[in-house]
Design a protein around this motif. Structure first.
Motif: not given
Length: 255
Positions: A41-46, A91-100, A104-105
């Motif tokens: 949700a935090a990066h959904a605008n991207l 990217k190792e600790c803050h991973q994206e593309h795993r759902g809304l 992230l931490s």
């Protein structure tokens, strides 16, 4: 002959030359590369702006993360943010593309050891940095971690350098946090509280500020039915089942 089109990911192959499992593997890899999953949700605008985070042939670019968050005062003013100053990767600790609803931490403590060794790779001979790297490398030569709660890579970290503000023990238990705590959870499932008849609670527990004001005599002590109790006599009102489990009153949380 194998033909892959990025538009439809259509795959054709000469019969018998390439196993179907290999074709499926290629198809899945290509699919994940162009559609790795839903952003949080935090990066959904991207969602439609991949280049905001990714660089072609490189992947997630830490520089882009920093540029985006460098002016975020709500993050920069937080005490833990200082810890990130020398990490150099996100990217190792803050991973994206795993759902809304993805978190992230996800802290990877072992990664900090790898980062530390990499940062110290170019240390000048005879410098304190080189001595630190040699000392770190020597500690990692052991076969096992000193505690079964943590990995060998985690065991070389200095817990207090990041968690000194969280130390509820006020330094009384020393700096070897792993003798009780693990890195994936702060709570200790097997912890056994001292006897409920103990009257030395204040050796470990600090009363809240309100207990040193009129609030204690006017409200707290009266709620527990102990109007003559002193602040340091925690056992008069509290029970070991929970700090908010008050004798006579039951579950009570006023502040």
């Amino acid at each position: 002959m194998l033909v892959v089109t990025t538009a439809g990911l259509a795959i054709t192959y000469a019969s018998g030359l390439i196993p179907k499992t290999a074709i499926d593997s290629v198809s899945n890899s290509l699919h994940q590369s162009v559609n790795p999953g839903v952003l949080s949700a935090a990066h959904a605008n991207l969602t439609d702006n991949c280049q905001a985070c990714h660089t072609p042939l490189t992947g997630v670019d830490t520089v882009k993360c920093i540029l985006c968050h460098a002016n975020n005062d709500s993050i920069l003013q937080r005490q833990p943010t200082a810890f990130h100053a020398s990490v150099g990767t996100c990217k190792e600790c803050h991973q994206e593309h795993r759902g809304l609803d993805a978190n992230l931490s996800e802290m990877d403590h072992s990664l900090l050891t790898s980062i530390g060794l990499k940062v110290l790779e170019d240390a000048e001979p005879g410098s304190e940095e080189q001595a630190a790297r040699v000392g770190l490398a020597d500690k990692l030569k052991f076969a096992n971690a000193p505690h079964d709660r943590i990995t060998l890579q985690e065991s070389v970290l200095d817990c207090k350098s990041c968690h000194s503000n969280d130390d509820q023990h006020q330094g009384l238990f020393g700096n070897d946090c792993a003798q009780c705590h693990a890195t994936d959870r702060w709570m200790i499932p097997e912890y056994k509280h001292p006897s409920t008849s103990s009257t030395d609670c204040n050796q470990c527990h600090q009363a809240p500020p309100s207990h040193y004001m009129m609030h204690f005599k006017m409200i707290s002590a009266k709620v527990a039915g102990k109007p003559h109790a002193r602040v340091e006599q925690c056992h008069q009102c509290h029970q070991t089942t929970s700090w908010n489990d008050i004798k006579r009153a039951g579950w009570y949380k006023h502040h």
